[in-house]
Design an enzyme around this catalytic site. Structure first.
Site, PDB file in Angstrom:
ATOM      1  N   SER A   9       0.897  -0.806   0.324  1.00 39.15           N
ATOM      2  CA  SER A   9      -0.118  -0.243   0.307  1.00 39.15           C
ATOM      3  C   SER A   9       0.704   1.185   0.151  1.00 39.15           C
ATOM      4  CB  SER A   9      -1.377  -0.061   0.693  1.00 39.15           C
ATOM      5  OG  SER A   9      -1.965   1.492   1.044  1.00 39.15           O
ATOM      6  N   TYR A  37      -1.176  -0.222  10.677  1.00 41.24           N
ATOM      7  CA  TYR A  37      -1.717  -0.743   9.334  1.00 41.24           C
ATOM      8  C   TYR A  37      -0.157  -0.767   8.671  1.00 41.24           C
ATOM      9  CZ  TYR A  37      -3.470  -1.061   4.401  1.00 41.24           C
ATOM     10  OH  TYR A  37      -3.502  -0.456   3.314  1.00 41.24           O
TER      11      TYR A  37
END
Length: 246
Positions: A134, A147
């Protein structure tokens, strides 16, 4: 001869759309996820999809699955490690189990899947290992400690894996998307710039891998913006991050 791929996290979001897209292009697809019901639904839509019910955090089950596929003579041309999750945390009361869960699927499962599934690539003429990370680790975002850190670890793992697999015949591809419209991002309560439909994300990943790109970042506008922010002097970058938090 048809090409074959294995895609993790195939029950929803990007993984599900990738499974459908690859099958539509004539690939034989092994779709991996924990939900049997969702995988059965996927198979009903595309007959070229083989359902593999598996919890990627269970290393013994993962090893047994890889051994079974090998015994069946499965040869992968593409191993696409996409499974992931996102949990936001409160810095004033850090939930350690949230970190455990996030790293277990976003990072440790990627490492374990690489270990056990990568041997299935070795008989392919042009094997590819693709790992979905990501852009979240490019810049500090509020409540994203678990995350963002897990995705930073995943990207680093992919880059170093490419270095050490050079000359092996296996090419390593790192995919770092921005915001994609999936059940995971639909839980977000903030504005997501340059949000992409999941179908468009799957198409970009497919085309990028077919073109042999070793790093895929999209959308480019978001990538460019985050790169510029990351290049700011450290103190100024922190001030910008603080303003974005509000």
């Amino acid at each position: 001869m048809n090409s074959t791929c294995l895609i993790t996290g195939a029950s929803s979001g990007i993984g599900r759309e990738l499974a459908l897209y690859y099958a539509a292009q004539g690939w034989t697809v092994y779709a991996v996820a924990r939900s049997k019901d969702k995988l059965d639904e996927l198979r009903r839509q595309q007959g070229a999809i083989h359902a593999v019910v598996l919890d990627l955090t269970d290393r013994d089950a993962l090893r047994s699955c890889a051994e079974r596929l090998h015994a069946e003579g499965v040869v992968l041309d593409l191993l696409l490690l996409n499974a992931g999750t996102c949990e936001y945390v409160d810095v004033n009361d850090l939930d350690l189990t949230a970190f455990d869960r996030t790293f277990a699927i976003n990072f440790q499962a990627v490492v374990s899947s690489t270990k056990y599934f990568m041997p299935l690539l070795k008989a392919s003429l042009a094997p590819k290992l693709a790992i979905v990370s990501s852009m979240a680790h490019f810049f500090p975002f509020t409540k994203s400690q678990a995350y963002g850190a897990s995705k930073a670890a995943t990207s680093y793992f992919a880059d170093t894996l490419r270095l050490d697999l050079a000359g092996s015949g296996i090419s390593v591809h790192l995919i770092e998307p921005g915001f994609v419209d999936t059940p995971l991002t639909q839980k977000n309560d903030f504005t997501m710039p340059f949000l992409l439909p999941v179908q468009e994300a799957a198409k970009r990943i497919y085309n990028g891998l077919q073109q042999g790109k070793t790093r895929l970042r999209f959308p480019l506008r978001l990538s460019f913006m985050l790169k510029l922010l990351s290049m700011l002097p450290y103190g100024l970058r922190n001030k910008v991050a603080q303003r974005m938090k509000q």
